[in-house]
Design a protein around this motif. Structure first.
Motif, PDB file in Angstrom:
ATOM      1  N   ARG A  75     -44.462 -43.398   6.818  1.00 29.24           N
ATOM      2  CA  ARG A  75     -44.698 -42.157   7.309  1.00 29.24           C
ATOM      3  C   ARG A  75     -43.765 -41.112   6.755  1.00 29.24           C
TER       4      ARG A  75
ATOM      5  N   GLU B 292     -44.478 -40.498   3.260  1.00 31.71           N
ATOM      6  CA  GLU B 292     -46.055 -39.657   3.015  1.00 31.71           C
ATOM      7  C   GLU B 292     -45.776 -38.036   3.453  1.00 31.71           C
ATOM      8  N   ASN B 293     -45.179 -37.832   4.532  1.00 25.63           N
ATOM      9  CA  ASN B 293     -44.910 -36.721   5.061  1.00 25.63           C
ATOM     10  C   ASN B 293     -44.099 -35.820   3.790  1.00 25.63           C
TER      11      ASN B 293
ATOM     12  N   THR C 168     -46.583 -34.739   1.344  1.00 28.26           N
ATOM     13  CA  THR C 168     -47.539 -33.354   1.963  1.00 28.26           C
ATOM     14  C   THR C 168     -46.509 -32.315   1.902  1.00 28.26           C
TER      15      THR C 168
ATOM     16  N   ARG D 278     -50.425 -34.671  12.424  1.00 27.92           N
ATOM     17  CA  ARG D 278     -50.347 -36.146  12.061  1.00 27.92           C
ATOM     18  C   ARG D 278     -49.594 -36.010  10.658  1.00 27.92           C
ATOM     19  N   PHE D 279     -49.529 -34.793  10.165  1.00 28.82           N
ATOM     20  CA  PHE D 279     -48.898 -34.388   8.940  1.00 28.82           C
ATOM     21  C   PHE D 279     -48.287 -33.335   8.993  1.00 28.82           C
TER      22      PHE D 279
ATOM     23  N   THR E   6     -56.297 -28.528   5.061  1.00 23.60           N
ATOM     24  CA  THR E   6     -54.926 -29.186   4.445  1.00 23.60           C
ATOM     25  C   THR E   6     -53.869 -28.242   4.143  1.00 23.60           C
TER      26      THR E   6
ATOM     27  N   VAL F  46     -51.751 -40.550  -0.465  1.00 30.11           N
ATOM     28  CA  VAL F  46     -51.793 -39.325   0.355  1.00 30.11           C
ATOM     29  C   VAL F  46     -53.416 -39.099   0.740  1.00 30.11           C
TER      30      VAL F  46
ATOM     31  N   MET G  61     -55.095 -39.043   4.537  1.00 33.83           N
ATOM     32  CA  MET G  61     -55.276 -37.922   5.119  1.00 33.83           C
ATOM     33  C   MET G  61     -57.017 -37.797   5.450  1.00 33.83           C
TER      34      MET G  61
END
Length: 327
Positions: free
Chosen positions: A26, A29-30, A33, A215-216, A275, A288, A292
């Motif tokens: 996580r 992934e963040n 983003t 979540r992101f 997004t 990603v 998403m």
């Protein structure tokens, strides 16, 4: 490039996000983003993406129906204002954008108050020009309304020290942009005369889109506004201050079906808006994108209607009537 799962396949997933085995942590992934190009840094692309979002949510029709129904009763009918025949109702719009929603409210207010002085505070010169042009197309419906345009943020307006008090103030999806949410809300409340009304519209924390952003969370950090602000923050503030209010929830949805059509330009623009990313499909890594997009289509955020995927959006209108002062 990762090929998006087709709509028919997404409809069969019970919970795409839960079924997908993430290949990255996580945290990783963040961080990815966070590195994506922010939509807020490209005004032209933002405008295109926002236009698609408005179309896919039937935004202006929804607001038109809401103003005709809820606003006319919850605000216009509750204003505790008595004016003589020549006195104007003093109105302020904060962050009013291109003016479509403000003008709808002004038309309703005119049914009770024939003379209105409407002050518009917005930092965008481009949007103020659009507002002025739109108001001109509504000249007949808005006869008796005077416009006073101020190209300022609410902080700049406050610093200028204008002491005008207002009978009605609206802030429609604009309080995400203030420097300090609590102090700005209380400043607007203080600008009301007793019996006047403050209308603040914000997204609820329960909406699918809000949960997607939660979540992101690194999507938040790239914005020029505080996307984490929800109606819950406002209600908590008012409860702490002992200020009474009424809350009116408006459920809406956004048809995101085209987001999963690889060939759809409209779908790509809608993905960019949701997004908050410029050219998300080209900019984001495959892992990603997969994570998403699957979560966007999951039952946590969206519902199915026939062959369409509908992301729950919704907004909360909070109406605060300033208490009358009695000696």
């Amino acid at each position: 490039m990762y090929m998006y799962v087709k709509t028919v396949e997404l409809l069969r997933l019970q919970d795409a996000y839960g079924c997908h085995a993430e290949t990255k942590s996580r945290r990783e992934e963040n961080m990815e983003t966070k590195s994506l190009p922010s939509l807020f840094n490209n005004q032209d692309h933002y405008d295109k993406a926002y236009k698609v979002f408005c179309a896919r949510t039937a935004k202006f029709k929804t607001y038109c129906d809401w103003v005709d129904g809820v606003f006319s009763e919850a605000v216009v009918g509750r204003l505790q204002v008595t004016l003589d025949g020549e006195e104007e109702l003093r109105v302020m719009g904060v962050g009013s954008g291109s003016g479509e929603i403000d003008c709808l409210m002004l038309e309703q207010l005119k049914k009770r108050f024939p003379l209105i002085n409407n002050r518009v505070v917005d930092p965008s010169q481009k949007l103020l020009v659009q507002y002025k042009a739109f108001a001109q197309t509504k000249a007949h419906q808005l006869h008796g309304v005077k416009f006073d345009f101020r190209q300022q943020t609410i902080e700049q307006y406050q610093e200028a020290g204008d002491g005008t008090k207002f009978h009605f103030i609206s802030a429609v999806h604009s309080m995400y942009y203030v420097d300090n949410f609590d102090s700005s809300v209380m400043y607007l409340y203080d600008l009301l005369i007793p019996g006047g009304a403050l209308l603040v519209i914000l997204k609820p924390e329960s909406s699918g889109w809000q949960r997607f952003l939660d979540r992101f969370p690194h999507l938040y950090g790239r914005a020029c506004c505080d996307l984490q602000v929800t109606s819950r923050d406002l209600l908590n503030l008012l409860d702490r201050r002992g200020i009474p209010y009424t809350q009116h929830h408006q459920p809406t949805s956004c048809d995101i079906t085209k987001c999963f059509d690889e060939a759809s330009e409209e779908g790509s623009l809608l993905v960019d808006f949701l997004t908050q990313t410029v050219h998300f499909k080209e900019a984001a890594a495959e892992d990603v994108q997969r994570s998403m997009m699957e979560y966007l289509a999951s039952s946590d955020l969206s519902e199915r209607k026939n062959d369409a995927i509908l992301l729950t959006i919704g907004w909360d209108a909070v109406v605060i009537i300033k208490q009358q002062e009695f000696n």
